[in-house]
Design an enzyme around this catalytic site. Structure first.
Site, PDB file in Angstrom:
ATOM      1  N   THR A 205       0.862  -1.176   0.000  1.00 14.21           N
ATOM      2  CA  THR A 205       0.000   0.000   0.000  1.00 14.21           C
ATOM      3  C   THR A 205       0.897   1.223   0.000  1.00 14.21           C
ATOM      4  O   THR A 205       2.100   1.129   0.240  1.00 14.21           O
ATOM      5  CB  THR A 205      -0.951   0.020   1.210  1.00 14.21           C
ATOM      6  OG1 THR A 205      -1.944   1.029   1.018  1.00 14.21           O
ATOM      7  CG2 THR A 205      -0.197   0.310   2.505  1.00 14.21           C
TER       8      THR A 205
ATOM      9  N   PHE B 256       1.201   5.540   1.043  1.00 14.31           N
ATOM     10  CA  PHE B 256       0.690   6.689   1.768  1.00 14.31           C
ATOM     11  C   PHE B 256       1.231   7.955   1.114  1.00 14.31           C
ATOM     12  O   PHE B 256       2.414   8.034   0.784  1.00 14.31           O
ATOM     13  CB  PHE B 256       1.127   6.634   3.237  1.00 14.31           C
ATOM     14  CG  PHE B 256       0.596   5.435   3.966  1.00 14.31           C
ATOM     15  CD1 PHE B 256      -0.649   5.470   4.566  1.00 14.31           C
ATOM     16  CD2 PHE B 256       1.337   4.266   4.034  1.00 14.31           C
ATOM     17  CE1 PHE B 256      -1.146   4.366   5.229  1.00 14.31           C
ATOM     18  CE2 PHE B 256       0.853   3.149   4.698  1.00 14.31           C
ATOM     19  CZ  PHE B 256      -0.396   3.205   5.295  1.00 14.31           C
TER      20      PHE B 256
END
Length: 203
Positions: free
Chosen positions: A92, A94
């Site tokens: 993932t 950010f």
């Protein structure tokens, strides 16, 4: 950031007893093949850590949670199987956003990624024409996602990640060609390429 999912349960049970595993819908999706191989039914919970906390309270022997390793430590659970994620490259990302007008650019020798959004008209071959410049100018596009604007199909927004900086000759020319076919183009930012991305690209 690499994401690792773990199958955890109360210490009194074992993997053979588990019939149901609860977790966030996205985590379950990322582990669906592993769950299928183990014969475990997936059950959606509002978040991964919450599933672990709930299990620590109910103490059911035939249930498990899928969550990060830290959740097992926090709630006194035992990890029955590590790395439940189906894809080794499960990650993932950010983003750090700022309203400041001045942002320090990465050093010139640092490999970078540029993110941008653009809109095209809903006409034949519009996306093909808009993206053609990236191929002809040798720019590697690593992400392309589409979003229908305002719930109608009259126009579509696209989010892109490409390797390089807007001032690099190849990317600069590709963006000029994109702007010719797009009704809107907005560069979100340029930032250093993560070492994980670099290592994956060398495989």
């Amino acid at each position: 950031m690499p994401i690792e999912m773990n199958l955890m349960a109360v210490p009194e049970t074992s993997l053979e007893n588990i019939k149901v595993a609860a977790s966030h819908a996205m985590a379950l999706l990322q582990c669906r093949n592993s769950l299928r191989e183990l014969g475990i039914t997936a059950e959606v919970f509002h978040d991964t850590a919450g599933a672990a906390r709930a299990l620590s309270q109910t103490r059911e022997l035939d249930r498990a949670a899928i969550a990060p390793e830290v959740a097992a430590e926090l709630y006194g659970l035992k990890i029955l199987k590590k790395n439940m994620e189906d894809a080794r490259h499960n990650t993932t990302r950010f983003l750090v956003l700022t309203t400041e007008g001045r942002v320090v650019a990465p050093a010139p020798d640092v490999p970078c990624v540029t993110s941008f959004v653009f809109r095209v008209k809903n006409v034949a071959a519009s996306l093909y024409k808009a993206l053609g410049g990236f191929a002809t100018n040798g720019v590697n596009m690593t992400k392309l996602e589409s979003y229908i604007e305002n719930g109608v199909f009259a126009s579509t927004f696209f989010y892109c990640d490409v390797e390089g900086r807007p001032n690099d000759p190849g990317l600069k020319q590709a963006l000029i060609e994109l702007e010719f076919f797009a009704t809107k183009l907005e560069i979100l930012g340029t930032y250093p390429m993560d070492p994980f991305r670099l290592s994956e690209g060398q495989r």
